[in-house]
Design a protein around this motif. Structure first.
Motif, PDB file in Angstrom:
ATOM      1  N   LEU A 195      28.723  43.073   6.163  1.00  0.00           N
ATOM      2  CA  LEU A 195      30.010  43.138   6.229  1.00  0.00           C
ATOM      3  C   LEU A 195      30.497  44.105   5.008  1.00  0.00           C
ATOM      4  O   LEU A 195      31.390  45.117   5.274  1.00  0.00           O
ATOM      5  CB  LEU A 195      30.816  41.691   6.048  1.00  0.00           C
ATOM      6  CG  LEU A 195      32.272  41.757   5.980  1.00  0.00           C
ATOM      7  CD1 LEU A 195      32.744  42.272   7.454  1.00  0.00           C
ATOM      8  CD2 LEU A 195      32.877  40.421   5.894  1.00  0.00           C
ATOM      9  N   PRO A 196      30.076  44.071   3.659  1.00  0.00           N
ATOM     10  CA  PRO A 196      30.658  44.841   2.646  1.00  0.00           C
ATOM     11  C   PRO A 196      30.423  46.488   2.874  1.00  0.00           C
ATOM     12  O   PRO A 196      31.248  47.089   2.773  1.00  0.00           O
ATOM     13  CB  PRO A 196      29.773  44.449   1.376  1.00  0.00           C
ATOM     14  CG  PRO A 196      29.558  42.925   1.677  1.00  0.00           C
ATOM     15  CD  PRO A 196      29.166  42.886   3.297  1.00  0.00           C
ATOM     16  N   PRO A 197      29.235  47.003   3.362  1.00  0.00           N
ATOM     17  CA  PRO A 197      28.909  48.190   3.538  1.00  0.00           C
ATOM     18  C   PRO A 197      29.897  48.593   4.761  1.00  0.00           C
ATOM     19  O   PRO A 197      30.418  49.879   4.928  1.00  0.00           O
ATOM     20  CB  PRO A 197      27.462  48.412   3.869  1.00  0.00           C
ATOM     21  CG  PRO A 197      26.919  47.071   3.549  1.00  0.00           C
ATOM     22  CD  PRO A 197      27.967  46.108   3.397  1.00  0.00           C
ATOM     23  N   LEU A 198      30.280  47.860   5.700  1.00  0.00           N
ATOM     24  CA  LEU A 198      31.485  48.208   6.692  1.00  0.00           C
ATOM     25  C   LEU A 198      32.575  48.321   6.304  1.00  0.00           C
ATOM     26  O   LEU A 198      33.576  49.282   6.461  1.00  0.00           O
ATOM     27  CB  LEU A 198      31.282  47.337   7.808  1.00  0.00           C
ATOM     28  CG  LEU A 198      32.215  47.510   9.086  1.00  0.00           C
ATOM     29  CD1 LEU A 198      31.773  48.758   9.813  1.00  0.00           C
ATOM     30  CD2 LEU A 198      32.118  46.171   9.977  1.00  0.00           C
ATOM     31  N   ILE A 199      33.136  47.231   5.608  1.00  0.00           N
ATOM     32  CA  ILE A 199      34.505  47.048   4.927  1.00  0.00           C
ATOM     33  C   ILE A 199      34.997  48.166   4.031  1.00  0.00           C
ATOM     34  O   ILE A 199      35.967  48.631   4.090  1.00  0.00           O
ATOM     35  CB  ILE A 199      34.780  45.611   4.732  1.00  0.00           C
ATOM     36  CG1 ILE A 199      34.874  44.738   5.938  1.00  0.00           C
ATOM     37  CG2 ILE A 199      36.082  45.536   4.053  1.00  0.00           C
ATOM     38  CD1 ILE A 199      35.680  45.071   6.861  1.00  0.00           C
ATOM     39  N   ASN A 200      33.975  48.318   2.935  1.00  0.00           N
ATOM     40  CA  ASN A 200      34.210  48.894   1.743  1.00  0.00           C
ATOM     41  C   ASN A 200      34.999  50.338   2.031  1.00  0.00           C
ATOM     42  O   ASN A 200      36.077  50.954   1.653  1.00  0.00           O
ATOM     43  CB  ASN A 200      33.216  49.047   0.787  1.00  0.00           C
ATOM     44  CG  ASN A 200      32.881  47.690   0.177  1.00  0.00           C
ATOM     45  OD1 ASN A 200      33.834  46.809   0.121  1.00  0.00           O
ATOM     46  ND2 ASN A 200      31.837  47.505  -0.303  1.00  0.00           N
ATOM     47  N   PRO A 201      34.090  51.053   2.899  1.00  0.00           N
ATOM     48  CA  PRO A 201      34.553  52.535   3.017  1.00  0.00           C
ATOM     49  C   PRO A 201      35.992  52.890   4.008  1.00  0.00           C
ATOM     50  O   PRO A 201      36.891  53.536   3.849  1.00  0.00           O
ATOM     51  CB  PRO A 201      33.550  53.223   3.696  1.00  0.00           C
ATOM     52  CG  PRO A 201      32.800  52.299   4.344  1.00  0.00           C
ATOM     53  CD  PRO A 201      32.819  51.186   3.255  1.00  0.00           C
ATOM     54  N   ILE A 202      36.122  51.563   4.724  1.00  0.00           N
ATOM     55  CA  ILE A 202      37.455  51.568   5.645  1.00  0.00           C
ATOM     56  C   ILE A 202      38.473  51.173   4.794  1.00  0.00           C
ATOM     57  O   ILE A 202      39.514  52.106   4.755  1.00  0.00           O
ATOM     58  CB  ILE A 202      37.062  50.486   6.829  1.00  0.00           C
ATOM     59  CG1 ILE A 202      36.103  50.837   7.907  1.00  0.00           C
ATOM     60  CG2 ILE A 202      38.325  50.323   7.324  1.00  0.00           C
ATOM     61  CD1 ILE A 202      35.728  49.961   8.770  1.00  0.00           C
ATOM     62  N   VAL A 203      38.491  50.204   3.914  1.00  0.00           N
ATOM     63  CA  VAL A 203      39.502  49.781   3.205  1.00  0.00           C
ATOM     64  C   VAL A 203      39.823  50.755   1.905  1.00  0.00           C
ATOM     65  O   VAL A 203      41.067  51.268   1.987  1.00  0.00           O
ATOM     66  CB  VAL A 203      38.966  48.515   2.207  1.00  0.00           C
ATOM     67  CG1 VAL A 203      40.021  48.285   1.253  1.00  0.00           C
ATOM     68  CG2 VAL A 203      39.035  47.332   3.143  1.00  0.00           C
ATOM     69  N   TYR A 204      38.895  51.476   1.256  1.00  0.00           N
ATOM     70  CA  TYR A 204      39.259  52.550   0.310  1.00  0.00           C
ATOM     71  C   TYR A 204      39.781  53.764   0.971  1.00  0.00           C
ATOM     72  O   TYR A 204      40.566  54.592   0.462  1.00  0.00           O
ATOM     73  CB  TYR A 204      37.999  52.673  -0.383  1.00  0.00           C
ATOM     74  CG  TYR A 204      37.829  51.744  -1.589  1.00  0.00           C
ATOM     75  CD1 TYR A 204      38.602  51.816  -2.814  1.00  0.00           C
ATOM     76  CD2 TYR A 204      37.029  50.888  -1.439  1.00  0.00           C
ATOM     77  CE1 TYR A 204      38.421  51.191  -3.958  1.00  0.00           C
ATOM     78  CE2 TYR A 204      36.751  49.865  -2.478  1.00  0.00           C
ATOM     79  CZ  TYR A 204      37.416  50.023  -3.642  1.00  0.00           C
ATOM     80  OH  TYR A 204      37.373  49.237  -4.828  1.00  0.00           O
ATOM     81  N   GLY A 205      39.263  54.175   2.351  1.00  0.00           N
ATOM     82  CA  GLY A 205      39.655  55.033   2.846  1.00  0.00           C
ATOM     83  C   GLY A 205      40.988  55.043   3.525  1.00  0.00           C
ATOM     84  O   GLY A 205      42.050  55.963   3.352  1.00  0.00           O
ATOM     85  N   VAL A 206      41.370  53.861   3.542  1.00  0.00           N
ATOM     86  CA  VAL A 206      42.780  53.599   4.461  1.00  0.00           C
ATOM     87  C   VAL A 206      44.003  53.539   2.986  1.00  0.00           C
ATOM     88  O   VAL A 206      44.931  53.891   3.104  1.00  0.00           O
ATOM     89  CB  VAL A 206      42.952  52.316   5.348  1.00  0.00           C
ATOM     90  CG1 VAL A 206      44.350  51.847   5.441  1.00  0.00           C
ATOM     91  CG2 VAL A 206      42.096  52.572   6.387  1.00  0.00           C
ATOM     92  N   ARG A 207      43.430  52.743   2.094  1.00  0.00           N
ATOM     93  CA  ARG A 207      44.271  52.404   1.059  1.00  0.00           C
ATOM     94  C   ARG A 207      44.623  53.194  -0.028  1.00  0.00           C
ATOM     95  O   ARG A 207      45.445  53.428  -0.819  1.00  0.00           O
ATOM     96  CB  ARG A 207      43.843  51.216   0.345  1.00  0.00           C
ATOM     97  CG  ARG A 207      43.840  49.827   1.236  1.00  0.00           C
ATOM     98  CD  ARG A 207      45.222  49.406   1.461  1.00  0.00           C
ATOM     99  NE  ARG A 207      45.863  49.025   0.018  1.00  0.00           N
ATOM    100  CZ  ARG A 207      47.151  48.787   0.086  1.00  0.00           C
ATOM    101  NH1 ARG A 207      47.741  48.606   1.174  1.00  0.00           N
ATOM    102  NH2 ARG A 207      47.892  48.707  -1.064  1.00  0.00           N
ATOM    103  N   THR A 208      43.664  54.210  -0.219  1.00  0.00           N
ATOM    104  CA  THR A 208      43.507  55.215  -1.394  1.00  0.00           C
ATOM    105  C   THR A 208      44.037  56.613  -0.823  1.00  0.00           C
ATOM    106  O   THR A 208      43.325  57.199   0.011  1.00  0.00           O
ATOM    107  CB  THR A 208      42.005  55.494  -1.855  1.00  0.00           C
ATOM    108  OG1 THR A 208      41.514  54.292  -2.277  1.00  0.00           O
ATOM    109  CG2 THR A 208      42.168  56.411  -3.147  1.00  0.00           C
ATOM    110  N   LYS A 209      45.300  56.873  -1.393  1.00  0.00           N
ATOM    111  CA  LYS A 209      46.044  58.122  -0.821  1.00  0.00           C
ATOM    112  C   LYS A 209      45.136  59.375  -0.734  1.00  0.00           C
ATOM    113  O   LYS A 209      45.134  60.178  -0.004  1.00  0.00           O
ATOM    114  CB  LYS A 209      47.296  58.363  -1.548  1.00  0.00           C
ATOM    115  CG  LYS A 209      48.138  59.336  -0.833  1.00  0.00           C
ATOM    116  CD  LYS A 209      49.591  59.119  -1.411  1.00  0.00           C
ATOM    117  CE  LYS A 209      49.511  59.456  -2.695  1.00  0.00           C
ATOM    118  NZ  LYS A 209      51.239  59.504  -3.482  1.00  0.00           N
ATOM    119  N   GLN A 210      44.487  59.723  -2.043  1.00  0.00           N
ATOM    120  CA  GLN A 210      43.761  60.984  -2.195  1.00  0.00           C
ATOM    121  C   GLN A 210      42.556  60.977  -1.144  1.00  0.00           C
ATOM    122  O   GLN A 210      42.603  62.281  -0.438  1.00  0.00           O
ATOM    123  CB  GLN A 210      43.232  61.064  -3.569  1.00  0.00           C
ATOM    124  CG  GLN A 210      44.514  61.005  -4.632  1.00  0.00           C
ATOM    125  CD  GLN A 210      44.513  59.817  -5.021  1.00  0.00           C
ATOM    126  OE1 GLN A 210      44.618  58.808  -4.568  1.00  0.00           O
ATOM    127  NE2 GLN A 210      44.591  59.734  -6.560  1.00  0.00           N
TER     128      GLN A 210
END
Length: 333
Positions: free
Chosen positions: A285-300
């Motif tokens: 779960l963490p390797p799947l969720i982390n890039p999605i969350v940071y990709g969606v939540r981080t504007k840059q």
């Protein structure tokens, strides 16, 4: 004589059963796990690529995110390929040395991930509670030292595990009722007193999960105190927004860990496939969720991803247009 028939030295290989009790769903699980694995690898590689090429992201927060993505990639590749081999083609055999190596790395990378989440909590604490000294506190030297400390702590704590197991006699059964070489699943095959191994595993888990989690909670207590002192509602929301991705990463890592540990210790009547599925969720779960969350939540990062795909789409459109024009010209000629 009977003792020789029931015990043996460290076996040359083990048999991983995968997920016993769900054999009728094996192909469906293989498909789901394959999609999760490919998405995790692609997402984390994309995250690393974007942070590398975008100089505006060369900041402490994103250096920690690079470390987290690297650990997630290593964590995924330490267990998932073998598990997919079991589910797709019944490749259940694993050499004993490979099994111990997998055990060492998967637990080490999990400990490193916990350390990185703690470091990222410290990063958010400094950014919100002491923003004027952010760059002077979180220097590249300190970030490097934190990374080295995370690796050293994990290696030091996990190195005894394979050494402790290898010195013990094993029962004649070398079948591991799991989809990867998890410490307790291997220890169950030992024909000797494993009290020390069990206590060591519990102490390390409590020390790592408990201590790191306590420090993370303390960091967020200070963060919330600083946020609620801000004057405007917009400033409060902006400050909390910078922590949202990290909070999601914490929940994605610690909730499966705690849930899996509770079920393993107290769920004596819970079917074995539930234990194994929870253990797989804890690693995947963490390797799947982390890039999605940071990709969606981080504007840059979000804007950079959009620009990469928009450029690719435009280039593809131009190439197709040029091909059609060339084809039309040749046809007219």
């Amino acid at each position: 004589m009977s003792q020789q028939n029931t015990t043996m030295l460290f076996p040359t290989h083990f048999i991983l059963l995968g997920i016993p009790g769900l054999e009728h769903l094996q192909l469906y699980l293989a498909l789901i796990f394959t999609v999760v694995y490919v998405t995790s690898v692609f997402g984390n590689l994309m995250l690393l690529f974007i942070i590398k090429i975008d100089r505006s992201l060369h900041e402490p927060m994103y250096y920690f995110l690079c470390m987290l993505s690297s650990i997630d990639l290593a964590l995924s590749n330490s267990t998932t390929p073998k598990m997919l081999g079991i589910l797709w083609v019944n490749s259940q055999e694993i050499y004993s040395e490979a099994c111990l190596t997998q055990m060492f790395f998967l637990h080490s990378f999990a400990i490193m991930e916990s350390a990185l989440l703690l470091a990222m909590a410290f990063d958010r604490y400094v950014a919100i509670c002491n923003p004027l000294r952010y760059t002077s506190i979180l220097t590249k030297w300190l970030i490097t030292q934190i990374g080295v400390l995370a690796i050293s702590r994990a290696a030091a704590l996990m190195m005894p595990l394979p050494l402790l197991i290898k010195r013990l006699p094993f029962c004649s059964d070398n079948v591991i009722h799991h989809s990867y070489c998890e410490h307790m699943a291997v220890v169950k095959l030992v024909c000797a007193d494993t009290t020390f191994n069990n206590i060591y595993g519990i102490v390390v888990a409590l020390f790592i999960v408990g201590l790191d989690l306590i420090f993370i909670i303390c960091s967020y207590i200070f963060i919330l105190r600083a946020v609620f002192r801000l004057a405007s509602r917009e400033a409060k929301l902006k400050a909390l927004g910078t922590c949202a991705s990290h909070v999601c990463a914490i929940l994605a890592f610690y909730i499966p860990v705690v849930l899996s540990s509770v079920v393993h210790r107290f769920g004596k009547n819970v079917p074995i496939h539930i234990h194994i599925l929870l253990a797989n969720v804890y690693l995947m779960l963490p390797p799947l969720i982390n890039p999605i969350v940071y990709g969606v939540r981080t504007k840059q990062i979000r804007h950079r991803v959009k620009s990469i795909f928009s450029v690719h789409f435009v280039c593809s459109t131009h190439v197709c247009s040029d091909v059609r024009k060339t084809h039309s010209t040749q046809h007219a000629t």
